[in-house]
Design an enzyme around this catalytic site. Structure first.
Site, short mmCIF file in Angstrom:
data_model
loop_
_atom_site.label_atom_id
_atom_site.label_comp_id
_atom_site.label_asym_id
_atom_site.label_seq_id
_atom_site.Cartn_x
_atom_site.Cartn_y
_atom_site.Cartn_z
N LYS A 5 4.61 6.88 -10.16
CA LYS A 5 4.36 5.50 -10.50
C LYS A 5 2.89 5.15 -10.31
O LYS A 5 2.41 4.12 -10.78
CB LYS A 5 5.19 4.57 -9.58
N GLY A 6 2.18 6.00 -9.59
CA GLY A 6 0.82 5.69 -9.15
C GLY A 6 -0.18 5.38 -10.24
O GLY A 6 -1.10 4.61 -10.03
N ASP A 58 -4.70 14.67 -4.74
CA ASP A 58 -4.89 14.93 -3.31
C ASP A 58 -4.97 16.46 -3.13
O ASP A 58 -6.01 17.06 -3.40
CB ASP A 58 -3.71 14.29 -2.58
N LYS A 72 -9.37 12.91 -4.21
CA LYS A 72 -9.52 13.15 -2.76
C LYS A 72 -9.86 14.63 -2.60
O LYS A 72 -9.07 15.45 -2.13
CB LYS A 72 -8.20 12.81 -2.06
N ARG A 74 1.49 -1.66 -4.41
CA ARG A 74 1.15 -1.17 -5.75
C ARG A 74 0.52 -2.25 -6.62
O ARG A 74 -0.30 -1.96 -7.48
CB ARG A 74 2.41 -0.64 -6.47
#
Ligand code: IMP
Ligand code: MG
Length: 206
Positions: free
Chosen positions: A71-72, A131, A159, A193
């Site tokens: 969903k990010g 990440d 990241k 979110r």
């Protein structure tokens, strides 16, 4: 301009939530005391527009399929796609690798796969944050087996210091240090979110 009445403000503050005027003066967003803004609305909008311009240039005349990693990347995909000046189709994948924790788990569960027949098409994965790189590597490998013409990756946040997989990132919005971030699509236990900005969260204080 909205100024919370004193009793309302007191109640919200007691709940650890308060309203804040955005640095660009564009309005009020809720936030709590554990958040520190890293990228405000204006910075995000500007960077998204720059990425969209670059992508529009690179994919001119090509069949482009934007694949939003739910969903990010939902908010990022919506804004990025609106800034494109070329046609593109949209698809969505939903994978889960994080649960509610702030440490990446190794198991990746496919919750929703791509619907589009991507044979001969140019796939651009749209991610909110990369990440360790495990999730995007898993998705790229699945996609390769289906005969797409090309596969590229755009991520709003990188990241980089936590990377364990060799991920080719073609377009990156911002690099972030090894801290947990929320907002503009990214969550902590499904919270935060819908924040219009990206903030650092101190999970120990939540
Ligand atoms: P990776 O597989 O380790 O690259 O993890 C990627 C996914 O982990 C992202 O798509 C996010 O859902 C989640 N994630 C990684 N870091 C953060 C963070 O700082 N905040 C929120 N979600 C994160
Ligand atoms: Mg998450």
């Amino acid at each position: 301009m909205f100024t919370p009445s004193l009793p309302l403000f007191t109640i919200l503050t007691m709940c650890g939530i308060f309203c804040k005027e955005m640095p660009d003066g564009k309005g009020i967003a809720w936030m709590d005391e554990n958040l520190e803004i890293l990228f405000d609305e204006q910075a995000i909008e500007q960077r998204v527009a720059e990425l969209a311009a670059q992508i529009s240039h690179d994919y001119e005349g090509k069949d482009l399929v934007l694949v939003c990693i739910l969903k990010g990347a939902a908010l990022f995909t919506a804004d990025l796609s609106r800034h494109l000046t070329i046609p593109a189709t949209l698809d969505f994948v939903h994978v889960s690798s994080y649960g509610n924790a702030t440490v990446s788990s190794r198991t990746i569960i496919m919750k929703k796969d791509i619907d589009t027949d991507i044979r001969g098409k140019n796939v651009l994965f749209v991610d909110g944050i990369i990440d360790t790189g495990g999730t995007i590597t898993f998705l790229i490998e699945r996609c390769r087996e289906r005969g797409s013409a090309s596969i590229k990756v755009v991520t709003l946040l990188d990241k980089h210091s936590r990377r364990t997989a060799d991920v080719p990132i073609d377009y990156r919005g911002f690099e972030v240090p090894d801290i947990f971030v929320v907002g503009y699509g990214m969550d902590y236990g499904e919270k935060y979110r819908n924040l219009p900005y990206i903030a650092a969260l101190d999970p120990l204080s939540t």
